[in-house]
Design a protein around this motif. Structure first.
Motif, PDB file in Angstrom:
ATOM      1  N   GLU A  71      -8.370  40.887  30.025  1.00 14.41           N
ATOM      2  CA  GLU A  71      -7.190  41.084  30.866  1.00 14.41           C
ATOM      3  C   GLU A  71      -7.442  40.438  32.232  1.00 14.41           C
ATOM      4  O   GLU A  71      -8.454  40.700  32.859  1.00 14.41           O
ATOM      5  CB  GLU A  71      -6.894  42.573  31.054  1.00 14.41           C
ATOM      6  CG  GLU A  71      -6.320  43.247  29.830  1.00 14.41           C
ATOM      7  CD  GLU A  71      -4.952  42.695  29.470  1.00 14.41           C
ATOM      8  OE1 GLU A  71      -4.157  42.422  30.400  1.00 14.41           O
ATOM      9  OE2 GLU A  71      -4.678  42.521  28.278  1.00 14.41           O
ATOM     10  N   HIS A  73      -6.151  40.769  35.204  1.00 12.31           N
ATOM     11  CA  HIS A  73      -6.097  41.583  36.418  1.00 12.31           C
ATOM     12  C   HIS A  73      -6.656  42.975  36.120  1.00 12.31           C
ATOM     13  O   HIS A  73      -6.017  43.786  35.459  1.00 12.31           O
ATOM     14  CB  HIS A  73      -4.667  41.691  36.931  1.00 12.31           C
ATOM     15  CG  HIS A  73      -4.049  40.370  37.247  1.00 12.31           C
ATOM     16  ND1 HIS A  73      -4.475  39.563  38.286  1.00 12.31           N
ATOM     17  CD2 HIS A  73      -3.034  39.698  36.641  1.00 12.31           C
ATOM     18  CE1 HIS A  73      -3.760  38.464  38.317  1.00 12.31           C
ATOM     19  NE2 HIS A  73      -2.889  38.516  37.337  1.00 12.31           N
ATOM     20  N   GLU A  75      -6.863  45.377  38.022  1.00 14.91           N
ATOM     21  CA  GLU A  75      -6.040  46.426  38.631  1.00 14.91           C
ATOM     22  C   GLU A  75      -5.072  47.031  37.620  1.00 14.91           C
ATOM     23  O   GLU A  75      -4.813  48.245  37.634  1.00 14.91           O
ATOM     24  CB  GLU A  75      -5.253  45.870  39.823  1.00 14.91           C
ATOM     25  CG  GLU A  75      -6.127  45.386  40.965  1.00 14.91           C
ATOM     26  CD  GLU A  75      -6.564  43.941  40.789  1.00 14.91           C
ATOM     27  OE1 GLU A  75      -6.286  43.365  39.712  1.00 14.91           O
ATOM     28  OE2 GLU A  75      -7.182  43.392  41.716  1.00 14.91           O
ATOM     29  N   ASP A  76      -4.526  46.191  36.748  1.00  9.85           N
ATOM     30  CA  ASP A  76      -3.593  46.683  35.732  1.00  9.85           C
ATOM     31  C   ASP A  76      -4.296  47.620  34.757  1.00  9.85           C
ATOM     32  O   ASP A  76      -3.714  48.601  34.279  1.00  9.85           O
ATOM     33  CB  ASP A  76      -2.960  45.514  34.962  1.00  9.85           C
ATOM     34  CG  ASP A  76      -2.040  44.678  35.838  1.00  9.85           C
ATOM     35  OD1 ASP A  76      -1.560  45.209  36.854  1.00  9.85           O
ATOM     36  OD2 ASP A  76      -1.802  43.506  35.502  1.00  9.85           O
ATOM     37  N   ALA A  80      -3.515  51.679  34.173  1.00  4.34           N
ATOM     38  CA  ALA A  80      -3.079  52.125  32.850  1.00  4.34           C
ATOM     39  C   ALA A  80      -3.930  53.264  32.305  1.00  4.34           C
ATOM     40  O   ALA A  80      -3.585  53.848  31.273  1.00  4.34           O
ATOM     41  CB  ALA A  80      -3.103  50.951  31.868  1.00  4.34           C
TER      42      ALA A  80
END
Length: 207
Positions: A71, A73, A75-76, A80
């Motif tokens: 992934e 980023h 941060e995502d 989540a």
């Protein structure tokens, strides 16, 4: 509607290749039980190494867990998840800002600290409960201890000690101080704001 548990281990300098299997992620995913999803994000330096070849990608394909290593980023991935399981990854400093539970799995703390060094003992000053074996880690989640009041107290104390400037306005403070010459809402002295710079010859050039 699942409780998402993010496992984000860091690399080891005392092992060639940087990867050490701390526990079986498939077993952990199974032990978490129904209503839980395990997400694994390896350290970026291990994204194409032996760790991916030991079955993580296959477990993802079979739906046992989610491999979020690629992934773009992180941060995502943090947003989540409902809880973070890590060892000594700096991600914990970002994750505590979400005020969500953190479990530090520190079964090789002595070897890690001896090979790389550390600013402080994370096992004594952790942002949540500490497990020193897989059995302890599994128990923390099976018993619900991972999100108890003690976990919240430890997380709050960690934020106060290490994240006091992480209030979402750090960039604004930098701009105000360095570009606008402000400090605490007031302009800096004129001498500081008109300070010169030197050109290639070394001569002082006024800004």
């Amino acid at each position: 509607d699942h409780t998402v548990v993010l496992y984000a281990p860091t690399r080891r300098d005392y092992r060639k290749g940087g990867h050490v299997d701390r526990f079986d992620p498939a077993r952990f995913a199974a032990d978490l039980g129904p209503g839980h999803t395990l997400v694994v994000r390896l350290h970026p330096s291990l994204a194409s190494g032996v760790a991916r070849g030991l079955g993580l990608s296959d477990l993802h394909r079979r739906g046992v867990l989610v491999d979020a290593t690629d992934e773009p980023h992180v941060e995502d991935v943090l947003l989540a998840s409902d809880a973070l399981v890590t060892d000594y990854s700096a991600l914990m400093f970002d994750y505590v800002l979400l005020d969500r539970p953190v479990v530090v799995h520190a079964d090789d703390w002595g070897a890690f600290a001896a090979s790389r060094g550390a600013y402080f003992d994370i096992t004594a000053d952790a942002p949540g409960h500490v497990s020193r074996s897989y059995r302890e880690l599994a128990w923390l989640f099976a018993s619900g201890t991972w999100q108890d009041q003690e976990a919240a107290r430890l997380r709050s104390g960690f934020r106060e000690r290490y994240c006091e400037f992480e209030d979402g306005r750090a960039a604004e403070r930098v701009v105000r101080l360095l570009m606008l010459g402000e400090r605490g809402g007031a302009l800096l002295p004129a001498a500081r704001r008109t300070e010169g710079v030197r050109d290639r010859s070394g001569a002082l050039v006024e800004r």
